[in-house]
Structures are given as structure tokens and as C-alpha cells.
Design a protein around this motif. Structure first.
Motif, mmCIF file in Angstrom:
data_model
loop_
_atom_site.group_PDB
_atom_site.id
_atom_site.type_symbol
_atom_site.label_atom_id
_atom_site.label_comp_id
_atom_site.label_asym_id
_atom_site.label_seq_id
_atom_site.Cartn_x
_atom_site.Cartn_y
_atom_site.Cartn_z
ATOM 1 N N UNK A 222 0.844 -1.179 0.000
ATOM 2 C CA UNK A 222 0.000 0.000 0.000
ATOM 3 C C UNK A 222 0.887 1.240 0.000
ATOM 4 N N UNK A 223 0.428 2.274 -0.719
ATOM 5 C CA UNK A 223 1.199 3.519 -0.804
ATOM 6 C C UNK A 223 0.268 4.707 -0.608
ATOM 7 N N UNK A 224 0.852 5.852 -0.270
ATOM 8 C CA UNK A 224 0.085 7.087 -0.284
ATOM 9 C C UNK A 224 -0.241 7.437 -1.730
ATOM 10 N N UNK A 225 -1.340 8.139 -1.940
ATOM 11 C CA UNK A 225 -1.757 8.486 -3.300
ATOM 12 C C UNK A 225 -0.674 9.263 -4.048
ATOM 13 N N UNK A 226 0.075 10.071 -3.335
ATOM 14 C CA UNK A 226 1.068 10.943 -3.964
ATOM 15 C C UNK A 226 2.373 10.221 -4.302
ATOM 16 N N UNK A 227 2.471 8.932 -3.996
ATOM 17 C CA UNK A 227 3.715 8.195 -4.231
ATOM 18 C C UNK A 227 3.833 7.581 -5.618
ATOM 19 N N UNK A 228 2.740 7.449 -6.341
ATOM 20 C CA UNK A 228 2.763 6.624 -7.549
ATOM 21 C C UNK A 228 3.708 7.171 -8.611
ATOM 22 N N UNK A 229 3.755 8.502 -8.789
ATOM 23 C CA UNK A 229 4.636 9.070 -9.815
ATOM 24 C C UNK A 229 6.100 8.719 -9.526
ATOM 25 N N UNK A 230 6.494 8.767 -8.260
ATOM 26 C CA UNK A 230 7.877 8.451 -7.902
ATOM 27 C C UNK A 230 8.185 6.980 -8.146
ATOM 28 N N UNK A 231 7.222 6.106 -7.844
ATOM 29 C CA UNK A 231 7.427 4.683 -8.100
ATOM 30 C C UNK A 231 7.533 4.410 -9.602
ATOM 31 N N UNK A 232 6.742 5.116 -10.400
ATOM 32 C CA UNK A 232 6.868 4.982 -11.853
ATOM 33 C C UNK A 232 8.232 5.462 -12.324
ATOM 34 N N UNK A 233 8.664 6.565 -11.765
ATOM 35 C CA UNK A 233 9.979 7.109 -12.114
ATOM 36 C C UNK A 233 11.090 6.111 -11.820
ATOM 37 N N UNK A 234 10.950 5.352 -10.762
ATOM 38 C CA UNK A 234 11.952 4.358 -10.364
ATOM 39 C C UNK A 234 11.776 3.010 -11.075
ATOM 40 N N UNK A 235 10.778 2.911 -11.986
ATOM 41 C CA UNK A 235 10.558 1.664 -12.708
ATOM 42 C C UNK A 235 9.907 0.584 -11.881
ATOM 43 N N UNK A 236 9.159 0.969 -10.855
ATOM 44 C CA UNK A 236 8.569 -0.002 -9.940
ATOM 45 C C UNK A 236 7.125 -0.356 -10.288
ATOM 46 N N UNK A 237 6.570 0.257 -11.334
ATOM 47 C CA UNK A 237 5.203 -0.028 -11.758
ATOM 48 C C UNK A 237 5.219 -0.274 -13.263
ATOM 49 N N UNK A 238 4.599 -1.364 -13.705
ATOM 50 C CA UNK A 238 4.562 -1.715 -15.125
ATOM 51 C C UNK A 238 3.299 -1.236 -15.830
ATOM 52 N N UNK A 239 2.178 -1.219 -15.104
ATOM 53 C CA UNK A 239 0.940 -0.699 -15.679
ATOM 54 C C UNK A 239 -0.032 -0.398 -14.555
ATOM 55 N N UNK A 240 -1.085 0.356 -14.888
ATOM 56 C CA UNK A 240 -2.123 0.659 -13.925
ATOM 57 C C UNK A 240 -3.478 0.222 -14.459
ATOM 58 N N UNK A 241 -4.359 -0.161 -13.568
ATOM 59 C CA UNK A 241 -5.736 -0.475 -13.959
ATOM 60 C C UNK A 241 -6.658 -0.098 -12.810
ATOM 61 N N UNK A 242 -7.716 0.636 -13.133
ATOM 62 C CA UNK A 242 -8.662 1.123 -12.132
ATOM 63 C C UNK A 242 -10.080 0.893 -12.641
ATOM 64 N N UNK A 243 -11.048 1.160 -11.807
ATOM 65 C CA UNK A 243 -12.442 1.036 -12.201
ATOM 66 C C UNK A 243 -12.988 2.354 -12.721
ATOM 67 N N UNK A 244 -14.306 2.468 -12.759
ATOM 68 C CA UNK A 244 -14.951 3.688 -13.234
ATOM 69 C C UNK A 244 -16.347 3.782 -12.645
ATOM 70 N N UNK A 245 -16.762 5.000 -12.358
ATOM 71 C CA UNK A 245 -18.135 5.243 -11.930
ATOM 72 C C UNK A 245 -19.003 5.734 -13.073
ATOM 73 N N UNK A 246 -18.389 6.361 -14.066
ATOM 74 C CA UNK A 246 -19.121 6.732 -15.279
ATOM 75 C C UNK A 246 -18.107 6.985 -16.395
#
Length: 353
Positions: A222-246
Motif C-alpha cells: 500500500x502507498x500514499x496516493x502521492x507516491x505513484x509518480x515516484x514509483x513509476x519514475x523508479x521503474x517499480x510499476x509496469x501498468x495501472x488499472x482502475x475502475x470507473x463510476x461513469x
């Protein structure tokens, strides 16, 4: 097995998600007013599950009706209006009430009230059954898209996926939308671990998605919402997938606040970012994201954390529940019918047709 919602012998039973993961409180009610309040307060949440709950809430309202057939149309209109007012952004809610209204329009004149109510009860159960089947279909289509779109990376290693908010059983009643895809991809050996963003202010990612992943024994952080860009910068995330409300006709997508920031970061770092949602979430009457109504919630959701004051009661707050991700930041949209990539205007319309 997680049992997020069920309806048996005229009683709605749901898992009150406000207290997870520290308490598993199941609530039973025969009151449509209490069910509406559960939707408003996020005891029941997640776009598909809200649709399921909306159908059952209408049935609870019908069960309490004791007037004449002549008086029923006014009662039914008020009941539907109350249900629809509970959460204005989640289109699945309106999809569910539209199905109930269709039954009313087709059968009210010739049916007795008992027969009409039985038809509507079957429709509400059908909405739930459809969501379970939709989740299974989305999981298959999502894994197919991941295999195709990320084949070069998969040839070298298993992947790490970012997700936001909660899109699993707790949000759908089935295996999930985005989290359903993740669960299926994990079983297929495509995913090494999950990064789940906390999802302030109500922490659905930290509380609910983390809890579901623990139930499935899927490795995660689990991460803080503001951490994802830094993890992407470090090559720690390969892709993202989320849901949708509309989802608007052009593919612009409303989802839990914070989603757009993840999507923009993923686009900058050239990381695929996907949406997974049933076709019922697509609203082709809305041309683009600017037209999606965005719910603004009570300021105390931000000023307090589980009843503990973390800011003064007079602190001015802007508390939108959702944001809108423009379609240019979305690599693909996974639905229960198929996964679509690019040129969303035509493809989404074809899915509805």
C-alpha cells in the motif's frame, strides 16, 4: 468468501464497508430508507455494487407499500427519485432504476401489484446475477489485453500493477472490475505484486483493496496516493488499472478522486493505464467528461479520519468524490463485452448498441 451483498426472504444483507478491515459488520434491513442511507454513507459503495443495491432498495420500498393500485404510480415515482438521489455520479445506479422503471412501464396496466412486484424482484436479482457474470467476462478480456499489450515485458518477468480505490468483490458483488482483472492475472502467473494507492479521504485502497488482496494471498504494497509518480519514475510499476463510476461517450472517465493524477503520471512515464468497468457504466448521453456530474461530499470526510479531528472544524475544504481522466491518458477500456483501445467514440457506442 466475501459476501458483500445478498437479498433473501425480503431482507437485504450487506457488509458495512465503513468499518473494514478492523470490523466485519453485516447489516440486515427491510427498510428502503435504511438501504438508501447505506448508499449515501458509503456503507455500500463501488459503482456496480451500488447498482445492485439500488435494485434491491426498490424492492424493499415495494414491500412496504400498502396503498391501492391507483395510488401506486405516485409512490413509485417518489421511491425511484429517492434512490436516484442517493449517489449522483455512479451511472450503474441509474442503469438499475431504469430497468425497474422499464418493468413498471411495460406491465403496470395489466398486472396486479403482486405480479408486478414479483417481476421487479426477479429484475433486481437479475441485475446482481449480471454483475457477477460481467466480472468474470471482464477478467478474461482484461487478461487478454495485458498479454497482448505487455507481451515484451511479460517475456522478461512478471509485472507489478498499480490500482486505486477498491474495485473488487466489495465494489461489485462478483470478483471485481479492475481488481477482478488483477486477481485473474495473478492466477495466470502474469503479476508478481500489486501496488494499491490508499485513496484518500476514505482510504478504500488501504482499507478495502488491501484486505481483499490479503484474503486472496496476493502480494501487495500500500502507498500514499502521492507516491505513484515516484514509483513509476523508479521503474517499480509496469501498468495501472482502475475502475470507473461513469464513462462518457468519448472515453473520458470519472473515477475515485486521485485517479487522474495516476493516469497523467503513467502517460508521462509511458506506462499503460487501463479502465475496467461493465458496459452499464458507459453513458453515451454524455459527450465528454465535462458533462459528468461530480459529487462533492461533506467537508468533515477530509477534516476527520474515522471520527478523529485532524483539522479545525472551520478549515475550508473542497471535497470532490471523483475526478475525470481524459481519454488521451487511457490506453484501453476493458468491459464485459470486450476490451477496446483507441477511437473510443465509435467503439463505446457499438458496445451499447
Amino acid at each position: 468468501m466475501i459476501d458483500a451483498i445478498s437479498f433473501t426472504n425480503g431482507t437485504l444483507r450487506y457488509l458495512d464497508q465503513r468499518f473494514l478491515p478492523l470490523q466485519e459488520n453485516y447489516v440486515e434491513t427491510r427498510s428502503h430508507s435504511e438501504a438508501i442511507d447505506a448508499i449515501k454513507t458509503l456503507a455500500v459503495r463501488g459503482a456496480p455494487l451500488i447498482g445492485v443495491a439500488a435494485g434491491y432498495t426498490v424492492i424493499l420500498g415495494l414491500q412496504s407499500y400498502n396503498g391501492t393500485k391507483e395510488e401506486f404510480p405516485a409512490y413509485f415515482d417518489n421511491l425511484i427519485a429517492d434512490v436516484e438521489a442517493s449517489r449522483p455520479t455512479a451511472v450503474n445506479l441509474f442503469f438499475a432504476t431504469a430497468r425497474m422503471k422499464e418493468v413498471y412501464d411495460r406491465h403496470f396496466e395489466q398486472d396486479s401489484l403482486d405480479t408486478l412486484f414479483n417481476r421487479m424482484r426477479d429484475t433486481a436479482t437479475g441485475i446482481h446475477d449480471d454483475e457477477i457474470a460481467n466480472c468474470d467476462a471482464m477478467a478474461r478480456h482484461g487478461v487478454e489485453l495485458i498479454r497482448r499489450d505487455l507481451s515484451d515485458s511479460l517475456a522478461k518477468r512478471k509485472l507489478t500493477v498499480l490500482t486505486h480505490c477498491n474495485t473488487g468483490t466489495l465494489a461489485t458483488g462478483g470478483s471485481g472490475t479492475a481488481l477482478g482483472v488483477i486477481k485473474h492475472a495473478w492466477k495466470e502467473g502474469l503479476i508478481e505484486k500489486v501496488i494499491t494507492a490508499e485513496s484518500r479521504p476514505l482510504l478504500q485502497g488501504l482499507r478495502l483493496t488491501a484486505w481483499e488482496l490479503e484474503q486472496e494471498n496476493i502480494p501487495f504494497y500500500s502507498i500514499s496516493d502521492s507516491s505513484s509518480a515516484f514509483l513509476m519514475q523508479k521503474g517499480m510499476i509496469d501498468f495501472g488499472i482502475v475502475g470507473a463510476d461513469r464513462i462518457a461517450a468519448n472515453g473520458d472517465t470519472a473515477n475515485k478522486i486521485g485517479t487522474c493524477a495516476h493516469a497523467i503520471s503513467a502517460h508521462y512515464h509511458k506506462i499503460p493505464f487501463y479502465i475496467a468497468a461493465p458496459v452499464s457504466t458507459i453513458d453515451i448521453t454524455i459527450r465528454n467528461g465535462d458533462e459528468i456530474p461530480i459529487e462533492e461530499r461533506n467537508a468533515d470526510e477530509l477534516r476527520t479520519i474515522f471520527g478523529t479531528q485532524v483539522a479545525t472544524p472551520t478549515t475550508p475544504v473542497i471535497n470532490y468524490a471523483f475526478d475525470v481522466t481524459p481519454n488521451r491518458f487511457i490506453r484501453g477500456i476493458v468491459t464485459d463485452k470486450k476490451a477496446v483501445v483507441g477511437d473510443y467514440d465509435q467503439q463505446l457506442k457499438q458496445l451499447i448498441d
